[in-house]
Design an enzyme around this catalytic site. Structure first.
Site, PDB file in Angstrom:
ATOM      1  N   SER A  79       0.801  -1.227   0.000  1.00  0.00           N
ATOM      2  CA  SER A  79       0.000   0.000   0.000  1.00  0.00           C
ATOM      3  C   SER A  79       0.828   1.268   0.000  1.00  0.00           C
ATOM      4  O   SER A  79       0.282   2.363  -0.072  1.00  0.00           O
ATOM      5  CB  SER A  79      -0.882   0.049   1.251  1.00  0.00           C
ATOM      6  OG  SER A  79      -1.713  -1.052   1.308  1.00  0.00           O
ATOM      7  N   THR A 213       1.321   6.836   0.730  1.00  0.00           N
ATOM      8  CA  THR A 213       0.532   5.726   0.189  1.00  0.00           C
ATOM      9  C   THR A 213       0.782   5.557  -1.308  1.00  0.00           C
ATOM     10  O   THR A 213       1.208   6.503  -1.990  1.00  0.00           O
ATOM     11  CB  THR A 213      -0.977   6.002   0.408  1.00  0.00           C
ATOM     12  OG1 THR A 213      -1.726   4.836   0.062  1.00  0.00           O
ATOM     13  CG2 THR A 213      -1.483   7.164  -0.421  1.00  0.00           C
ATOM     14  N   THR A 246      -7.034   7.060   7.060  1.00  0.00           N
ATOM     15  CA  THR A 246      -6.827   5.964   6.116  1.00  0.00           C
ATOM     16  C   THR A 246      -8.203   5.492   5.659  1.00  0.00           C
ATOM     17  O   THR A 246      -9.210   5.807   6.283  1.00  0.00           O
ATOM     18  CB  THR A 246      -6.019   4.820   6.765  1.00  0.00           C
ATOM     19  OG1 THR A 246      -5.839   3.769   5.822  1.00  0.00           O
ATOM     20  CG2 THR A 246      -6.711   4.263   7.986  1.00  0.00           C
ATOM     21  N   GLY A 247      -8.221   4.765   4.572  1.00  0.00           N
ATOM     22  CA  GLY A 247      -9.500   4.294   4.041  1.00  0.00           C
ATOM     23  C   GLY A 247      -9.780   4.914   2.688  1.00  0.00           C
ATOM     24  O   GLY A 247      -8.860   5.358   1.996  1.00  0.00           O
TER      25      GLY A 247
HETATM   26  C1  SD4 Z   1      -6.364   6.635  -0.563  1.00  0.00           C
HETATM   27  N1  SD4 Z   1      -6.589   6.817   1.811  1.00  0.00           N
HETATM   28  O1  SD4 Z   1      -5.568   6.725  -1.490  1.00  0.00           O
HETATM   29  C2  SD4 Z   1      -5.857   6.155   0.770  1.00  0.00           C
HETATM   30  C3  SD4 Z   1      -5.934   4.684   0.824  1.00  0.00           C
HETATM   31  C4  SD4 Z   1      -5.728   4.084   2.171  1.00  0.00           C
HETATM   32  O2  SD4 Z   1      -5.271   2.246   3.440  1.00  0.00           O
HETATM   33  O3  SD4 Z   1      -5.732   4.705   3.187  1.00  0.00           O
HETATM   34  N2  SD4 Z   1      -5.499   2.822   2.269  1.00  0.00           N
HETATM   35  O4  SD4 Z   1      -7.566   6.871  -0.701  1.00  0.00           O
END
Ligand code: SD4
Length: 335
Positions: A79, A213, A246-247
């Site tokens: 990730s 990320t 995150t998310g």
């Molecule tokens: C995103 N927030 O690119 C990031 C992805 C993420 O764990 O947090 N993944 O939308």
């Protein structure tokens, strides 16, 4: 309600649950009480690295940069950084940002071929008059600063991308494993989805934060999520606290998540409850059915070293390290 807030524990060690009040108590620095808190359990080594910097009296910004670099260099973390899953065109594109105790910030977005996006983001902050550089411009700047180009697509991430291409179905909530197993369309946790957001309080009582990320796996080329967006993926206000997310970035951006959390903390909310409030805002906007199909999670740290996190669905974990040791905490969730 302010009076309810004292029942919230924002710390595994039970030391928190302290109610922050507005005004001078917020800006009084707490010295020699370093804390670092990081999204997702797999970022434990990164957290240890950051804490080692804090323990030596290092600046929060240095701690989070060095901590995040650990995950960026880890090919097994799909990730973040090297080994990150690519977009649908097979390109690994990185997003990162940093923010310091003076409110300075820098970010790179959709940058290819440079492993340590967090360090490039820091240099955008320190060496340019800008806050954000994207794509080729970010790469060009990184090269001008001595960074070397490298292929960030590992054989394992390439293999998963090629497997994904067979169906080319994009769903931000389904794990790579589930994509391959199929069958179960319920939202699942994302074991390979552990963007690193890291916030820290140093011995001098100053805050700093970073987020890095490779974004949503198999995203459209050029897609940028919340992680490098100041106010969405990260916000630091040295008088109040720091927050990161995150998310599914699209949902975090729609509520300016991290900044909103800081404003709630400024108004007196403890970190965990501020995170909860913003998760509730995300869920309300989406409606419960849609909200249960995706993950959005936050962590926050206040000026006194109180911390907490909250997520939309289970599981969400964070790693925290203080003088009392390092812990993995699974947060409460809304759904
Ligand atoms: C995103 N927030 O690119 C990031 C992805 C993420 O764990 O947090 N993944 O939308």
């Amino acid at each position: 309600m302010l009076h309810r807030r004292k029942f919230f524990q924002s710390s595994l060690f039970g030391s928190a649950g302290l109610v922050l009040r507005t005004g001078s108590s917020i800006s009084t620095p707490v010295l020699n009480n370093p804390v670092v808190i990081t999204t997702w359990e797999p970022n434990a080594n990164a957290t240890s690295k950051a804490y080692a910097v804090l323990e030596k009296g290092g600046r929060a910004l240095d701690a989070v940069e060095q901590g995040v670099m650990v995950t960026e260099a880890d090919p097994k973390d799909q990730s973040v950084g090297y080994g990150g899953l690519p977009d649908r065109d097979g390109k690994v594109t990185l997003d990162a940002c940093v923010m310091d105790e003076k409110g300075n910030c820098g970010a790179v977005m959709a940058m290819e071929s440079i492993m340590h996006a967090v360090s490039v983001a820091r240099l955008v902050m320190e060496k340019t008059p800008h806050v954000q550089l994207v794509g080729d411009g970010a790469l060009q700047f990184a090269l001008s600063q001595g960074f070397k180009k490298q292929n960030l697509l590992t054989p394992e991430s390439e293999r998963l991308w090629k497997q994904w291409l067979k169906k080319a179905h994009y769903d931000p909530m389904i794990t790579v494993e589930n994509e391959l197993k199929k069958g179960d369309r319920r939202p699942q946790p994302m074991p390979n989805h552990d963007t690193i957001g890291m916030i820290a309080l140093d011995k001098a009582g100053n805050l700093g934060g970073a987020c890095s990320t490779s974004g949503m796996a198999f995203k459209m080329h050029g897609r940028v999520g919340d992680s490098p967006i100041i106010g969405a993926g990260l916000f630091v206000d040295n008088e109040v606290g720091a927050a990161t997310s995150t998310g599914v970035g699209e949902e975090v951006m729609k509520v300016c998540g991290s900044h909103a959390i800081i404003e709630l903390m400024r108004a007196g909310y403890a970190p965990e409850e501020a995170c909860r409030k913003i998760v509730e805002r995300v869920a309300k906007r989406l409606g419960n059915n849609k909200a249960s199909d995706l993950q959005v999670a936050f962590i926050a740290l206040d000026k006194k070293g109180n911390y907490g996190g909250f997520s939309l669905i289970k599981p969400f974990t964070y790693v925290v390290k203080t003088q009392k040791g390092q812990k993995i905490v699974e947060t409460k969730s809304l759904l």
